[in-house]
Scaffold this motif. Sequence first.
Motif, PDB file in Angstrom:
ATOM      1  N   UNK A 225     -42.645  22.178  42.765  1.00  0.00           N
ATOM      2  CA  UNK A 225     -41.572  22.208  43.881  1.00  0.00           C
ATOM      3  C   UNK A 225     -42.179  22.848  45.152  1.00  0.00           C
ATOM      4  N   UNK A 226     -41.439  23.440  45.967  1.00  0.00           N
ATOM      5  CA  UNK A 226     -41.844  23.758  47.193  1.00  0.00           C
ATOM      6  C   UNK A 226     -41.658  25.466  47.080  1.00  0.00           C
ATOM      7  N   UNK A 227     -42.495  26.144  47.421  1.00  0.00           N
ATOM      8  CA  UNK A 227     -42.612  27.480  47.847  1.00  0.00           C
ATOM      9  C   UNK A 227     -42.878  28.198  48.796  1.00  0.00           C
ATOM     10  N   UNK A 228     -42.134  29.150  49.310  1.00  0.00           N
ATOM     11  CA  UNK A 228     -42.308  29.957  50.605  1.00  0.00           C
ATOM     12  C   UNK A 228     -43.155  31.095  50.238  1.00  0.00           C
ATOM     13  N   UNK A 229     -44.259  31.185  50.957  1.00  0.00           N
ATOM     14  CA  UNK A 229     -45.145  32.384  50.594  1.00  0.00           C
ATOM     15  C   UNK A 229     -45.233  33.209  51.687  1.00  0.00           C
ATOM     16  N   UNK A 230     -45.777  34.503  51.523  1.00  0.00           N
ATOM     17  CA  UNK A 230     -45.940  35.558  52.639  1.00  0.00           C
ATOM     18  C   UNK A 230     -47.389  36.036  52.184  1.00  0.00           C
ATOM     19  N   UNK A 231     -48.409  36.051  52.964  1.00  0.00           N
ATOM     20  CA  UNK A 231     -49.720  36.582  52.694  1.00  0.00           C
ATOM     21  C   UNK A 231     -49.815  37.734  53.543  1.00  0.00           C
ATOM     22  N   UNK A 232     -50.311  38.982  53.034  1.00  0.00           N
ATOM     23  CA  UNK A 232     -50.421  40.113  53.841  1.00  0.00           C
ATOM     24  C   UNK A 232     -51.877  40.180  53.853  1.00  0.00           C
ATOM     25  N   UNK A 233     -52.219  40.136  55.320  1.00  0.00           N
ATOM     26  CA  UNK A 233     -53.438  40.351  55.930  1.00  0.00           C
ATOM     27  C   UNK A 233     -53.774  41.303  56.597  1.00  0.00           C
ATOM     28  N   UNK A 234     -55.170  41.831  57.066  1.00  0.00           N
ATOM     29  CA  UNK A 234     -55.371  42.949  57.737  1.00  0.00           C
ATOM     30  C   UNK A 234     -54.645  42.822  59.112  1.00  0.00           C
ATOM     31  N   UNK A 235     -54.509  41.733  59.748  1.00  0.00           N
ATOM     32  CA  UNK A 235     -53.826  41.507  60.948  1.00  0.00           C
ATOM     33  C   UNK A 235     -52.175  41.404  60.952  1.00  0.00           C
ATOM     34  N   UNK A 244     -46.142  22.241  45.189  1.00  0.00           N
ATOM     35  CA  UNK A 244     -46.978  22.097  43.873  1.00  0.00           C
ATOM     36  C   UNK A 244     -46.265  20.769  42.957  1.00  0.00           C
ATOM     37  N   UNK A 245     -46.943  20.426  42.301  1.00  0.00           N
ATOM     38  CA  UNK A 245     -46.672  19.610  41.075  1.00  0.00           C
ATOM     39  C   UNK A 245     -47.499  19.856  39.947  1.00  0.00           C
ATOM     40  N   UNK A 246     -46.873  19.874  38.637  1.00  0.00           N
ATOM     41  CA  UNK A 246     -47.236  20.261  37.506  1.00  0.00           C
ATOM     42  C   UNK A 246     -47.196  19.491  36.573  1.00  0.00           C
ATOM     43  N   UNK A 247     -48.397  18.912  35.768  1.00  0.00           N
ATOM     44  CA  UNK A 247     -48.249  18.013  34.466  1.00  0.00           C
ATOM     45  C   UNK A 247     -47.722  18.893  33.312  1.00  0.00           C
ATOM     46  N   UNK A 248     -47.635  17.964  32.315  1.00  0.00           N
ATOM     47  CA  UNK A 248     -47.106  18.552  30.995  1.00  0.00           C
ATOM     48  C   UNK A 248     -48.263  19.469  30.425  1.00  0.00           C
ATOM     49  N   UNK A 249     -49.531  19.451  30.723  1.00  0.00           N
ATOM     50  CA  UNK A 249     -50.321  20.125  30.002  1.00  0.00           C
ATOM     51  C   UNK A 249     -50.796  21.506  30.837  1.00  0.00           C
ATOM     52  N   UNK A 250     -49.922  21.587  32.078  1.00  0.00           N
ATOM     53  CA  UNK A 250     -50.167  22.923  32.820  1.00  0.00           C
ATOM     54  C   UNK A 250     -51.086  22.657  34.071  1.00  0.00           C
ATOM     55  N   UNK A 251     -51.653  21.612  34.255  1.00  0.00           N
ATOM     56  CA  UNK A 251     -52.656  21.092  35.376  1.00  0.00           C
ATOM     57  C   UNK A 251     -51.772  21.256  36.515  1.00  0.00           C
TER      58      UNK A 251
END
Length: 339
Positions: A225-235, A244-251
Motif C-alpha cells: 500500500x501507500x505510506x506517509x512517512x516523516x523523517x526527522x533530520x538534523x535540519x 510498497x508491494x509485498x509477496x506472500x513470502x515477505x519480499x
Amino acid sequence: RIYGLPRILRGHLSRTYDRALEPLERARAAGTPFLLPADLPREIDRALVLADDHELATVLYGGQGGYARAEALAAAGVPVLVSLDWPEEGTDVDPEADTPFRTLYHRRKAPGSAAALQSAGATFAFYSAGLASTSEFFAGVRSAVEAGLAEEDALAALTSGPAAIFGVERQVGTIETGKIANLVLASDWPWAEGAEIEAVFVDGVKYQEREVEEESEPPAADVSGTWALVMTTPRGTQDLTATLEMSEDGEVTGDIVGEATTAIDDGRMSGSMLRFKTTREMGGRTMTGSWTLEVEGETLSGTMSAGPMGMEISGERTAKAEAKTAEAEEVGEDEEPTV
C-alpha cells in the motif's frame, strides 16, 4: 569596556559586575578554551578584540571569513574551526532581488579560507556545521581543495588539527606508537570521487560490514500500500511517501518519494519488522540507507541509517494496495485471459 587602553592599566580600573560577562570570567579563571562564533571578517575582528580584552583562551568557529583575517588569527594564536557548509544562494530567494556585492564576494572567497589559514600558519580544523550527510561533508572538503588547500593539509584538518585544538593530540590525530588506533583505510583521499573505504579500525580492532542473515520468520502483516512517512533530520522533518508491494513470502518492493524517487532494494518483512535499503546519488557520491521499521497495524516506526548518521522514521498507511480481482485469480496456467 574601554578599547585602546593599555592592558597594564586595565587592572587599576574599578570593575562593575556584569551578568552577561560572568561565563567569560569563569572560563578565564579556569583556563578553559572559550568557543566564540565568528564567520564574517568583521565578526572575526570582534571576537579577537573580545578575546584580547578579557585574556581568554579562545577557539573561533565558523571561520569562513578566514580568507581576509588569516594573518590576524595566526598572530593572535587563536585556532579556528572552519565550517564546511559553504555559503550558497538560498532556494527561496526572489530572482529579481539584488544581491549585495559583499555577499557575492564572501560566497566566492569563503572556500579559500582554509588555504589562507594554512599559508599564514594559523591552527585550524574542519567541522560539519549544518551538513546532514558524509557526501555533503566531503563535497565541502573538495571545495576547499579546489580553492587551493593541499590534500595533505585537508587531511590534517580532519585529524591532527582538531586533536591539537581540543588538547588530545597525545592520544589521537596521527599514526604513532602508543596512540589510539582509530584508523580508516581508503583507496584514495576519503573525499575523492570514487574513493572506497577498505577497512575501519576502532581502538585497534578491525570492523567489517556484517552480512545480515535473511530472517526465516513469516511476515506478521501485509505492508502493501501507500505510506506517509516523516523523517526527522538534523535540519528538521521531511515528508516522504512509500509505495510498497509485498509477496506472500515477505519480499517487499517499491519506492520512496521525497526530493527524489528512490527504489527499494533487499526489502523483506519478517515478523513485524520491515527492512530494506535505498541508494541515491548525493554530491557526486553514492549513499546507501538501511531502513529498519516495526509495523504495528496501520502505523510504523524505526530508523534509517546512512554511514554514521541515524534518523528517526514514523508513518502511517494512507491506502492499501488494490486487491487482485477474482477474475484474475481464477485464470489458470493454461488459459488465456479474456480481454
